[in-house]
Every structure is written in C-alpha cells, then in structure tokens.
Design an enzyme around this catalytic site. Structure first.
Site, PDB file in Angstrom:
ATOM      1  N   PHE A 283       0.877  -1.177   0.000  1.00  0.00           N
ATOM      2  CA  PHE A 283       0.000   0.000   0.000  1.00  0.00           C
ATOM      3  C   PHE A 283       0.904   1.213   0.000  1.00  0.00           C
ATOM      4  CE2 PHE A 283      -1.770   3.703   1.918  1.00  0.00           C
ATOM      5  CZ  PHE A 283      -3.123   3.708   1.620  1.00  0.00           C
ATOM      6  N   GLU A 284       0.745   2.049  -0.996  1.00  0.00           N
ATOM      7  CA  GLU A 284       1.396   3.349  -0.975  1.00  0.00           C
ATOM      8  C   GLU A 284       0.638   4.297  -1.885  1.00  0.00           C
ATOM      9  OE1 GLU A 284       5.506   2.713  -2.000  1.00  0.00           O
ATOM     10  OE2 GLU A 284       5.077   2.219  -4.089  1.00  0.00           O
ATOM     11  N   ILE A 285       0.487   5.504  -1.417  1.00  0.00           N
ATOM     12  CA  ILE A 285      -0.065   6.594  -2.219  1.00  0.00           C
ATOM     13  C   ILE A 285       1.050   7.627  -2.306  1.00  0.00           C
ATOM     14  CG2 ILE A 285      -1.868   8.351  -2.433  1.00  0.00           C
ATOM     15  CD1 ILE A 285      -3.642   6.593  -0.654  1.00  0.00           C
TER      16      ILE A 285
END
Length: 384
Positions: A283-285
């Site tokens: 998960f990364e934004i």
C-alpha cells in the site's frame, strides 16, 4: 440496444419538457447556458470513460454518464495494479472493496500492468467491477527481466544460499524482477506518464473503512510525497549490503538530501547504520515526481548498477522507504490513519473517531500499528 442511452435520453427530454411547460425555461441566454452545461456533462463523462455493459453483447462497453451531478474535484492520479491473469479473482476482490469504499464516488482511472498481455476475460471482468476508465499495459522486457550486467552464475549461487537459509522467495527470479520493477520502473511506463499521483493496490487485499476524504487531493493540497498505512522491519538477510551502497551514494551526493529529511526514521545513529524500518509498499499513495526526480533516479541507477536486486533480494519496500526518507522532508511523509487496510498477515485498523466515522468493519484491537515488529512509533517520533 443500449439501456443507458435510452434512459439518459429520456431524462434529458423530460427535463427540457418540464422546464418549458412550467414556464421556467427563461431567456434565450439561460436556455443556451443550460444546453451547454448538458453538453459539457456528456463530454466529461465520455472523457472519464465511465463504462457500462450493454444488454446485447456482454463484451461491448459504452461510455455514458449515469447522472447529471457535478463531478468532485480530482487530482491527476490513478490506481496502479501489477497483476497476472491468474490472479483475476484476487484482483476483483480488491477492486470491489476500493470501489465500494471510495472510488464509486471519485471515478479515478486504473492502470493494470503485467509482463504478459491481459486476457479478454481479465479485461471484461475488471471493467464490470470498476466505475472508471481502465488502461491495460505490457511491461517492456528491459524493465522486467534480469538485466544483462548481472553475472547469472553468481546470482544463482546467491539464490541457492538464501534457499538453504529458508528465506522467503529466496530462490525466485520473478520475485526479484517484480521488486526491481516496482523500485525503479513502474512510474516510467508509458501509461503512467499522464499521471502524477498513484495508489498502489495489490490483489487480495482488504479495505475496511469508508474513505470520505480524497487521499490524492490530500497529498496534492498538502505537498505530501509519500503516504503509508503499515510500517515494519525488513528481514536483514535479504539486504545485507543495501545500506553500505546507500551510504556510498549519500557520500557522493550530499546535495540531494534536503534539510529536515526523515533519516531518523530509518537510522538511529545519524545514518551510520540502517535500523531496517520501512513502509510496507504493497500500500502506498505517492507523488511520482519523487521517483522521477534527479535524486531518486540517480539513487536507483546506482543501486541497480551493483546488482543487489539479484545477488541479494532487495525489496522495493526498503528501497522506496529509504528514497522517501532521504529525498523528502519528514513533513512530506504521511500516515493515513483513517484508511483501514490489510495485506496478510498484517493490518492497520483505524482507532477511535477514525474507526467510527469510517464505519470500519475491522476490530480496533486487531491493529499492527504499535506491535513490537512495527516501526510506526519511529514515525511518530519524527514529530515529537
């Protein structure tokens, strides 16, 4: 026959007729403005690529709007999903959750990437689930496969050593290809060039909470470069030389390190050693301008030149985390506390008001944030 077209035209006719019959049609100028607005909404919906399956051929889609409501403000952003055709079921599970919890309101596009072409079944089923445009891309061979400068005999010997030590994915070349691709190439793919921000989504993950605030706009409006939900320690056996190489890069290029960076998240002794903390990058934004910057580009090229992705088993999570920590200010790294997320075996479950407001279905006590193997307390310490 296109069902959405029939109903859309019916709504337009009824609206125009009602305005005329009940005397609220107004002046010629107001009529012109009203019709112009309708045309703009039609054009916007077509450009957004809102797809609906027709009742004639299930393999044909039509880009038509479902309402005349104003579209919310959006950032220049996309979801990105690296997946294989055989992971279709797990991809659908992730898509359904992110759509229900967030994207059915915002309609951000998706970019699907694979080293092989996607099947028609993969495309059809994913398009049935999402509310926005989808792009399907094949990864260029030189971005995916082991590069020619790697000594395969040495790499094979090192892989066997990790297998003998029971290191997960120790013998996998494809896993190493993926880590290298995610570290230094996904944001260079032609389909990603049109976007600035991305949200990485993995097959088979869970999103526990309604996401009412647009994370992309938060990143944009607050000048954030990297966002995460889970942080933890890396398995040192997979990266024995990563920090040695990183220190050499910092020695050669101190100009790339901004003041007030997040070095203290990844080192407890001003950079002498690496404490193994990293953001879990499934998960990364993030802002791709960080990865496209001269600093990170030179850093990745330096890492790639020494071959650690193949001679060891460097992962994209520590590489991205070190890059974000070194080349961003610490206040540009954001913990999305309100986004409930699980990638087995760890999960972040929002607490208190975040849990209540998000209508989260995870148990608050089932939360990795301050587990003994978590690094979140080190992130908190950056600001105390």
């Amino acid at each position: 026959m296109l069902i959405p077209t029939r109903y859309y035209l019916l709504v337009v006719v009824v609206l125009i007729s009602a305005r005329y019959l009940f005397g609220i049609w107004g002046s010629a100028d107001s009529r012109s403005a009203y019709l112009t607005a309708l045309a703009e909404k039609w054009k916007h919906a077509q450009n957004a690529g809102l797809s609906y399956i027709t009742d004639g051929d299930p393999n044909v889609s039509s880009s038509l709007p479902i309402s005349l409501e104003e579209e919310p403000r959006r950032a220049n952003a996309s979801f990105v999903i690296l997946a294989r055709n055989g992971e279709l079921k797990e991809v659908i599970e992730s898509l359904k959750q992110i759509e229900d919890r967030f994207n059915r309101k915002y309609h951000y596009p998706y970019v699907f990437l694979n080293e092989q072409p996607f099947t028609n079944e993969f495309k059809r089923w994913t398009q049935e689930v999402i509310s926005s445009k989808a792009h399907y891309g094949v990864i260029p061979p030189d971005h995916w496969y082991q590069p020619g400068h790697i000594d395969e005999a040495r790499a094979a010997m090192m892989r066997q050593t990790l297998v003998d030590d029971d290191v997960i994915y120790g013998g996998s070349v494809s896993y190493r290809n993926m880590c290298r691709f995610n570290s230094g190439f996904f944001y260079r793919h032609p389909l990603m060039q049109q976007f600035r921000y991305y949200w990485r989504v993995e097959p088979g993950v869970k999103f526990f909470c309604d996401i009412e605030t647009d994370p992309f706009l938060y990143m944009q409006d607050h000048n954030k470069t990297y966002g995460f939900t889970i942080s933890l320690y890396e398995y040192e056996r997979t990266i024995p030389s990563l920090w040695v190489v990183t220190k050499e890069f910092m020695r050669r290029h101190p100009e790339y390190l901004p003041e007030d960076n997040a070095l203290s998240f990844i080192s407890d002794d001003q950079g002498e050693t690496y404490n193994l903390c990293h953001f879990w990058s499934n998960f990364e934004i993030a802002d791709m301008d960080l990865w496209r910057s001269e600093a990170y580009t030179k850093y990745f090229e330096f890492l790639d030149s020494v071959g650690g992705f193949y001679y060891e088993r460097w992962g994209d999570a520590p590489v991205h985390s070190i890059g974000a920590a070194l080349f961003s200010r610490k206040d540009q790294i954001h913990f999305f506390r309100e986004i409930g997320y699980r990638h087995d075996p760890f999960q972040h479950c929002p607490q208190g008001d975040h849990h209540r407001n998000g209508k989260c279905w995870c148990e608050e006590k089932d939360n990795f944030d301050y587990d003994g193997y978590s690094c979140t307390y080190r992130y908190d310490r950056l600001f105390t």
